[in-house]
Scaffold this active site. Structure first.
Site, mmCIF file in Angstrom:
data_model
loop_
_atom_site.group_PDB
_atom_site.id
_atom_site.type_symbol
_atom_site.label_atom_id
_atom_site.label_comp_id
_atom_site.label_asym_id
_atom_site.label_seq_id
_atom_site.Cartn_x
_atom_site.Cartn_y
_atom_site.Cartn_z
ATOM 1 N N ASP A 82 0.784 -1.075 0.060
ATOM 2 C CA ASP A 82 0.089 0.195 0.237
ATOM 3 C C ASP A 82 0.770 1.420 -0.132
ATOM 4 O O ASP A 82 1.978 1.303 1.043
ATOM 5 C CB ASP A 82 -0.837 0.107 1.327
ATOM 6 C CG ASP A 82 -2.012 1.003 1.268
ATOM 7 O OD1 ASP A 82 -2.300 1.591 0.231
ATOM 8 O OD2 ASP A 82 -2.263 1.434 2.428
ATOM 9 N N HIS A 83 0.341 2.165 -1.078
ATOM 10 C CA HIS A 83 1.240 3.373 -0.987
ATOM 11 C C HIS A 83 2.931 3.508 -1.193
ATOM 12 O O HIS A 83 3.723 3.813 -0.212
ATOM 13 C CB HIS A 83 1.087 4.330 0.228
ATOM 14 C CG HIS A 83 -0.380 4.768 0.085
ATOM 15 N ND1 HIS A 83 -0.601 6.015 -0.637
ATOM 16 C CD2 HIS A 83 -1.580 4.519 0.526
ATOM 17 C CE1 HIS A 83 -2.057 6.320 -0.553
ATOM 18 N NE2 HIS A 83 -2.605 5.353 0.248
ATOM 19 N N GLY A 180 -6.398 8.676 7.800
ATOM 20 C CA GLY A 180 -6.272 9.012 9.340
ATOM 21 C C GLY A 180 -7.678 9.335 9.688
ATOM 22 O O GLY A 180 -8.640 8.684 9.156
ATOM 23 N N GLY A 208 -8.439 6.016 2.163
ATOM 24 C CA GLY A 208 -9.030 6.935 3.050
ATOM 25 C C GLY A 208 -10.555 6.818 3.633
ATOM 26 O O GLY A 208 -11.288 7.576 3.699
ATOM 27 N N SER A 210 -11.768 4.576 6.282
ATOM 28 C CA SER A 210 -11.995 4.638 7.553
ATOM 29 C C SER A 210 -12.732 5.868 8.220
ATOM 30 O O SER A 210 -12.378 6.913 7.971
ATOM 31 C CB SER A 210 -10.954 4.406 8.524
ATOM 32 O OG SER A 210 -10.263 2.962 8.280
#
Length: 284
Positions: A82-83, A180, A208, A210
């Site tokens: 991831d990323h 976040g 993103g 969550s």
């Protein structure tokens, strides 16, 4: 079964109008939790690690955990970077045995993003390892990742050109989500997502997630998202489970006891998100 790549997994999701949940795992118990959830719901699943997680223990440690879980499972499991923050890290994950790679060049210019994404896609293509890239910026902060606050959205026309020039197999789009913990309820540009879906033919990815309302995520899936990333809320769930054990019994010293509680909280969370993604019963 052995680990699989995300390529066919996401193409199946695109054809079936559902998404595969991609869950960031930080330890053995989180791997076990995700795997148990996928088995119970008969859902394909992606487990993934960020650069900071990799830095903590190494690509090989996390791959070994996920591979062991997959070999005991009857549902498709992929291991995803991831990323990926550089060409070098992407290649390390590729050589280690990850079955899916993300290269995130979204912090550079369009031309720089194209160059690094194409380089990774070209390197992975002969072995059939799929590559995800990101266009636009998913804002917020998570680990060492800082998406910034300007949060420019993905332009549909630019997305067409990006996919054409790079040869990536899936595309993470920026439609208003952030990494976040959200300070308020995120407002997503769903019409923009629909426009991107009309002109881009490869699977689309939502980062993103969550903290985004479940109904909104499901609507994103209905509009063409094929992979949904979850990270922050898994950490929160695990921590909540561990904290509860210590609140009830401050003298506990067996890591198995408090880690098991964290595992159960993560499993419950993952199962709920698989239902949101509509992947229940989709394991081939």
């Amino acid at each position: 079964m052995p680990l699989v790549t995300t390529k066919q997994m996401l193409l199946d999701a695109q054809a079936g109008n559902y998404a595969v949940g991609a869950f960031n795992v930080e330890n053995m118990e989180m791997v076990m939790a995700v795997m148990e959830a996928a088995e119970e719901l008969k859902s394909p699943v992606i487990m993934q690690t960020t650069p900071s997680t990799v830095k903590y223990a190494g690509l090989d440690f996390f791959l070994a955990n996920v591979r062991a879980a997959a070999e005991r499972a009857s549902v498709p499991v992929a291991m995803h970077l991831d990323h990926g923050s550089s060409f070098e890290l992407a290649m390390q994950a590729y050589r280690t045995g990850y079955t899916s790679i993300m290269i995130d060049g979204s912090h550079g210019s369009f031309e720089e993003n194209v160059a690094v994404s194409k380089a990774v896609a070209d390197a992975c293509e002969p072995s059939g390892i799929p590559v995800e890239a990101e266009l636009g910026k998913v804002g917020g902060k998570e680990d060492d990742l800082d998406g910034g606050d300007d949060n420019p959205y993905t332009d549909p026309a630019q997305a067409v050109e990006f996919v054409k020039q790079t040869g990536v197999t899936s595309l993470a789009v920026a439609i208003g989500t952030a990494h976040g913990v959200y300070k308020g309820e995120p407002k997503l540009d769903l019409d923009r997502l629909s426009e991107i879906r009309k002109v881009v033919d490869i699977p689309l990815v939502l980062h993103g997630t969550s903290g985004v309302p479940d109904a909104t995520v499901t609507e994103c899936v209905n509009r063409g998202i094929c992979k949904v990333n979850y990270a922050t809320d898994l950490r929160i769930a695990f921590t909540n489970g561990v904290e509860k054990v210590f609140e009830e019994n401050p003298d506990v010293i067996d890591p198995k006891k408090y880690n098991a509680a964290g595992k159960e909280c993560v499993k419950e969370y993952v199962m709920s998100k698989m239902k949101v993604c509509k992947s229940v019963g989709k394991a081939n």
